[in-house]
Motif scaffolding. Structure first.
Motif, PDB file in Angstrom:
ATOM      1  N   SER A 190      -8.550  -1.016   8.704  1.00 36.38           N
ATOM      2  CA  SER A 190      -7.556  -0.423   7.799  1.00 36.38           C
ATOM      3  C   SER A 190      -6.448  -1.433   7.456  1.00 36.38           C
ATOM      4  O   SER A 190      -5.688  -1.238   6.511  1.00 36.38           O
ATOM      5  CB  SER A 190      -6.945   0.831   8.428  1.00 36.38           C
ATOM      6  OG  SER A 190      -6.448   0.511   9.695  1.00 36.38           O
ATOM      7  N   LEU A 194      -7.401  -4.028   0.582  1.00 34.52           N
ATOM      8  CA  LEU A 194      -8.196  -2.888   0.112  1.00 34.52           C
ATOM      9  C   LEU A 194      -9.422  -3.335  -0.705  1.00 34.52           C
ATOM     10  O   LEU A 194      -9.319  -4.184  -1.590  1.00 34.52           O
ATOM     11  CB  LEU A 194      -7.303  -1.983  -0.758  1.00 34.52           C
ATOM     12  CG  LEU A 194      -8.018  -0.864  -1.512  1.00 34.52           C
ATOM     13  CD1 LEU A 194      -8.589   0.171  -0.550  1.00 34.52           C
ATOM     14  CD2 LEU A 194      -7.056  -0.167  -2.481  1.00 34.52           C
ATOM     15  N   THR A 219      -6.624   0.430   2.992  1.00 30.67           N
ATOM     16  CA  THR A 219      -6.208   1.829   2.798  1.00 30.67           C
ATOM     17  C   THR A 219      -5.746   2.017   1.359  1.00 30.67           C
ATOM     18  O   THR A 219      -4.966   1.199   0.842  1.00 30.67           O
ATOM     19  CB  THR A 219      -5.032   2.168   3.757  1.00 30.67           C
ATOM     20  OG1 THR A 219      -5.392   1.753   5.074  1.00 30.67           O
ATOM     21  CG2 THR A 219      -4.741   3.651   3.764  1.00 30.67           C
ATOM     22  N   LEU A 220      -6.214   3.084   0.750  1.00 28.80           N
ATOM     23  CA  LEU A 220      -5.787   3.421  -0.615  1.00 28.80           C
ATOM     24  C   LEU A 220      -4.706   4.493  -0.504  1.00 28.80           C
ATOM     25  O   LEU A 220      -4.957   5.589   0.001  1.00 28.80           O
ATOM     26  CB  LEU A 220      -6.987   3.937  -1.425  1.00 28.80           C
ATOM     27  CG  LEU A 220      -6.696   4.444  -2.830  1.00 28.80           C
ATOM     28  CD1 LEU A 220      -6.114   3.340  -3.709  1.00 28.80           C
ATOM     29  CD2 LEU A 220      -7.950   4.989  -3.502  1.00 28.80           C
ATOM     30  N   LYS A 221      -3.472   4.150  -0.941  1.00 31.53           N
ATOM     31  CA  LYS A 221      -2.362   5.094  -0.801  1.00 31.53           C
ATOM     32  C   LYS A 221      -1.965   5.637  -2.163  1.00 31.53           C
ATOM     33  O   LYS A 221      -1.986   4.897  -3.156  1.00 31.53           O
ATOM     34  CB  LYS A 221      -1.137   4.387  -0.185  1.00 31.53           C
ATOM     35  CG  LYS A 221      -1.371   3.865   1.206  1.00 31.53           C
ATOM     36  CD  LYS A 221      -0.097   3.251   1.765  1.00 31.53           C
ATOM     37  CE  LYS A 221      -0.355   2.765   3.187  1.00 31.53           C
ATOM     38  NZ  LYS A 221       0.214   1.475   3.447  1.00 31.53           N
ATOM     39  N   ALA A 222      -1.566   6.907  -2.173  1.00 34.49           N
ATOM     40  CA  ALA A 222      -1.024   7.483  -3.407  1.00 34.49           C
ATOM     41  C   ALA A 222       0.271   6.745  -3.736  1.00 34.49           C
ATOM     42  O   ALA A 222       1.006   6.318  -2.845  1.00 34.49           O
ATOM     43  CB  ALA A 222      -0.762   8.971  -3.209  1.00 34.49           C
ATOM     44  N   SER A 224       0.615   3.824  -4.883  1.00 33.68           N
ATOM     45  CA  SER A 224       0.597   2.360  -4.723  1.00 33.68           C
ATOM     46  C   SER A 224       0.054   1.729  -6.006  1.00 33.68           C
ATOM     47  O   SER A 224      -0.585   2.397  -6.817  1.00 33.68           O
ATOM     48  CB  SER A 224      -0.270   1.969  -3.527  1.00 33.68           C
ATOM     49  OG  SER A 224      -1.607   2.377  -3.775  1.00 33.68           O
ATOM     50  N   ARG A 250      -4.625  14.098  -0.910  1.00 32.28           N
ATOM     51  CA  ARG A 250      -4.281  13.463   0.373  1.00 32.28           C
ATOM     52  C   ARG A 250      -3.294  12.345   0.082  1.00 32.28           C
ATOM     53  O   ARG A 250      -3.172  11.882  -1.048  1.00 32.28           O
ATOM     54  CB  ARG A 250      -5.538  12.860   1.000  1.00 32.28           C
ATOM     55  CG  ARG A 250      -6.588  13.857   1.461  1.00 32.28           C
ATOM     56  CD  ARG A 250      -6.446  14.149   2.939  1.00 32.28           C
ATOM     57  NE  ARG A 250      -6.514  12.928   3.720  1.00 32.28           N
ATOM     58  CZ  ARG A 250      -7.648  12.336   4.077  1.00 32.28           C
ATOM     59  NH1 ARG A 250      -8.798  12.858   3.723  1.00 32.28           N
ATOM     60  NH2 ARG A 250      -7.633  11.228   4.800  1.00 32.28           N
ATOM     61  N   ASP A 251      -2.632  11.851   1.137  1.00 37.47           N
ATOM     62  CA  ASP A 251      -1.700  10.731   0.941  1.00 37.47           C
ATOM     63  C   ASP A 251      -2.444   9.408   0.931  1.00 37.47           C
ATOM     64  O   ASP A 251      -2.097   8.489   0.200  1.00 37.47           O
ATOM     65  CB  ASP A 251      -0.643  10.709   2.056  1.00 37.47           C
ATOM     66  CG  ASP A 251       0.287  11.909   1.916  1.00 37.47           C
ATOM     67  OD1 ASP A 251       0.441  12.378   0.767  1.00 37.47           O
ATOM     68  OD2 ASP A 251       0.800  12.385   2.942  1.00 37.47           O
ATOM     69  N   THR A 252      -3.466   9.300   1.806  1.00 36.01           N
ATOM     70  CA  THR A 252      -4.195   8.015   1.918  1.00 36.01           C
ATOM     71  C   THR A 252      -5.686   8.271   2.088  1.00 36.01           C
ATOM     72  O   THR A 252      -6.103   9.346   2.518  1.00 36.01           O
ATOM     73  CB  THR A 252      -3.722   7.211   3.155  1.00 36.01           C
ATOM     74  OG1 THR A 252      -3.962   8.010   4.314  1.00 36.01           O
ATOM     75  CG2 THR A 252      -2.271   6.827   3.069  1.00 36.01           C
ATOM     76  N   GLY A 254      -8.759   6.087   4.069  1.00 37.39           N
ATOM     77  CA  GLY A 254      -8.959   4.927   4.948  1.00 37.39           C
ATOM     78  C   GLY A 254     -10.382   4.406   4.877  1.00 37.39           C
ATOM     79  O   GLY A 254     -11.210   4.916   4.121  1.00 37.39           O
ATOM     80  N   ASN A 279      -5.651  -3.504  -3.915  1.00 32.94           N
ATOM     81  CA  ASN A 279      -4.190  -3.402  -4.070  1.00 32.94           C
ATOM     82  C   ASN A 279      -3.709  -4.553  -4.951  1.00 32.94           C
ATOM     83  O   ASN A 279      -4.174  -5.680  -4.809  1.00 32.94           O
ATOM     84  CB  ASN A 279      -3.498  -3.505  -2.707  1.00 32.94           C
ATOM     85  CG  ASN A 279      -3.539  -2.171  -1.989  1.00 32.94           C
ATOM     86  OD1 ASN A 279      -3.479  -1.124  -2.618  1.00 32.94           O
ATOM     87  ND2 ASN A 279      -3.691  -2.216  -0.682  1.00 32.94           N
TER      88      ASN A 279
END
Length: 600
Positions: A190, A194, A219-222, A224, A250-252, A254, A279
């Motif tokens: 993680s 990404l 990790t793919l985050k909202a 970002s 979801r927020d992330t 993984g 990213n």
């Protein structure tokens, strides 16, 4: 949040109609992903057409939560795939996002051609293959025979093969346990940059393109900033989440997780399937290996019956292509049919489904011209051009050679029908490669076949000469030069572009003769004679005449001199000649469809 060690990504691969959607339904039920109220047959097949035909057309992804006997929580991501040969590109995309595959085989039908090619695809992707025999409760089930076939195909022992009935829910817990204990957990850190693979994308009219992604590392985050490798376009990830029957925010996401990404992407091309998302601030060094671009194999003209509906047809095709990346189209005109579009499809089933969706979802009435394939033409001046439409074919004196697409075909057939199949393949200009016997009763024939010979009715003929037992699978090999000619069809001396075809020189006479005979039946009689001709270049090779109606101009003459009657008949003849020069012939819609149903 469950770590990667508790995630299992798998798909179900099977020949069409071996019970794939039913098994998916049972897995959703046993993991309580679907409540009893939501349950219906073929849950994941959300298109009416998929339900009616009992086939899967689009791949789907769904997440299930499962608690094992040791009371450990697991996340199972099922990526559902189509089974028909036309949609095999959807299968290869889904396999890339998985670590394991359930190989589903019907206990009555046994291993089929599509099963073999899907297994080879899965092996190329290094997937853990779990063989499953379905429909063991049917009266016609021959479980022992199928066990031997699977043993020959994969070299696995009998105790590794699961025996289930998806319809009646027998053995479903064993399948879930096998997924947990035999499918490897995804790897990936993680903390690494990404890397997420876009394995499908759909278009939402309110949110833009929605990319379905499998995260390989990072990790793919909202909220970002992200970037797509192939287009180099940057976006903000507005929303990420997982896929149950709907989208769950979801927020992330993984490593190892499968989910969706919404980033205000206006066009589907910008969320290209097979692309890698990373990213923007801390990008990965390189993209993941993607997929081959999907190439249309069959081309046909689609024309609205009413020429005023041209713009509506354009809008309808635009909307369909948003959710179907493999549909290609461009405007074209025809002197006989007016304005329309030349569309590229993966195969005949794909073409049929697009036609059906145009009729149902958009209420369009359309005329389809003869399907043909993409030819590569080498000109005498060394230039090479691609021809999707017989009307674009340059004059024969400027052509060095024409190359047509060749396929490597596998036909799986009971031994007693081998002779029939060989005759059919030879009639279709097939080149024999090998025969392998899978067991005492079934043979796998390999042939090289020109795609143009398969396009029209090869599949129907194959089924009829083998009483429905043969199964067929193919893949594109190369374009190869061949003795091809353009066959023009003329009515009263005017070529009808929508009926012209590119055929092999040896078959040109038979094809021209049959087409003229068929059109003679279909074109209504006029007050003047209608001449139907088939020609190669300037040489007419077949001709039929539609006889005119005849008005009795001598009715008012009774008795008396015969010369008067003759004079009136001569005068009528002259008038008919003039009429023939100015009369335009109405060609009914059935005439354009006649070519599709040309019998052998």
């Amino acid at each position: 949040m469950a770590g990667p060690e508790n995630i299992r990504n798998f798909c179900i691969i099977a020949h069409i109609d071996h019970g794939k959607s039913t098994l998916a339904d049972r897995l959703l039920e046993h993991t309580f992903t679907v409540t009893r109220q939501q349950m219906m047959d073929q849950v994941l097949d959300d298109m009416d057409l998929e339900r009616e035909r009992g086939i899967t057309i689009k791949s789907h992804a769904v997440r299930m939560d499962y608690r094992s006997d040791e009371d450990e929580e697991y996340i199972l991501n099922l990526i559902d795939t189509p089974g028909h040969v036309d949609f095999s590109y959807e299968v290869s995309r889904s396999l890339t996002a998985c670590e394991g595959a359930l190989l589903l085989v019907d206990a009555g039908q046994g291993v089929e051609a599509q099963t073999v090619s899907n297994v080879l695809l899965a092996m190329e992707h290094d997937l853990e293959i779990i063989p499953v025999i379905n429909k063991i409760d049917l009266p016609g089930a021959e479980v022992d025979r199928v066990v031997l076939q699977i043993h020959d195909l994969l070299g696995v022992e009998e105790h590794d093969i699961l025996k289930i009935s998806a319809k009646n829910g027998i053995g479903i817990d064993d399948v879930l346990d096998a997924i947990i204990y035999r499918v490897p957990a995804p790897t990936g850190s993680s903390d690494a940059p990404l890397q997420g693979l876009v394995f499908d994308s759909v278009f939402d009219r309110y949110r833009g393109a929605v990319a379905y992604v499998r995260i390989f590392q990072g990790t793919l985050k909202a909220r970002s900033d992200i970037r797509f490798f192939s287009t180099n376009l940057k976006y903000e990830a507005e929303e990420v989440g997982t896929l149950r029957l709907g989208r769950v925010k979801r927020d992330t996401l993984g490593p190892g997780e499968v989910g969706y990404l919404i980033a205000g992407i206006k066009e589907l091309e910008n969320a290209r399937v097979g692309d890698t998302v990373t990213n923007d601030g801390d990008p990965a060094d390189e993209p993941l290996p993607g997929y081959k671009d999907v190439k249309p194999m069959v081309f046909a003209g689609l024309y609205p019956v009413n020429s005023e509906d041209y713009e509506e047809l354009r809008t309808a095709l635009e909307k369909l292509s948003l959710n179907d990346a493999s549909l290609a189209y461009e405007p074209e005109t025809s002197t006989a049919l007016g304005f329309g579009f030349r569309c590229g499809f993966l195969g005949l089933l794909h073409m049929e489904i697009i036609q059906e969706r145009l009729a149902r979802e958009f209420e369009m009435e359309i005329i389809t011209t003869v399907p043909n394939v993409e030819y590569s033409v080498l000109m005498t001046d060394g230039e090479e051009i691609e021809v999707h439409n017989p009307a674009q074919m340059p004059p024969s004196q400027k052509i060095e050679h024409i190359a047509e697409p060749m396929l490597e075909a596998q036909i799986l057939v009971p031994s007693e029908y081998v002779g029939n199949i060989m005759k059919l393949a030879q009639d279709r200009r097939g080149t024999y490669i090998t025969t392998e016997y899978i067991d005492a009763d079934r043979a796998l024939l390999r042939y090289e076949l020109p795609l143009s010979e398969i396009v029209l009715d090869f599949y129907d003929r194959l089924k009829s000469v083998s009483r429905g037992y043969a199964s067929f699978d193919y893949e594109y090999k190369e374009h190869r030069p061949s003795q091809l000619v353009k066959l023009d069809l003329m009515i009263n001396g005017d070529p009808v572009d929508a009926l012209s075809a590119i055929v092999h020189r040896d078959n040109a006479y038979t094809w021209g003769r049959a087409l003229c005979t068929k059109l003679k039946e279909l074109i209504p009689r006029q007050m003047f004679e209608v001449i139907v001709q088939a020609a190669i270049g300037a040489k007419v090779i077949a001709r039929e005449t539609v006889r005119p109606f005849r008005k009795n101009v001598t009715a008012k003459c009774y008795g008396g001199d015969v010369t008067r009657k003759r004079k009136l008949l001569e005068k009528q003849k002259e008038g008919k000649k003039r009429m023939k020069q100015v009369g335009s012939v109405e060609i009914p819609q059935e005439a354009f469809l006649a070519v599709l149903s040309m019998d052998e």
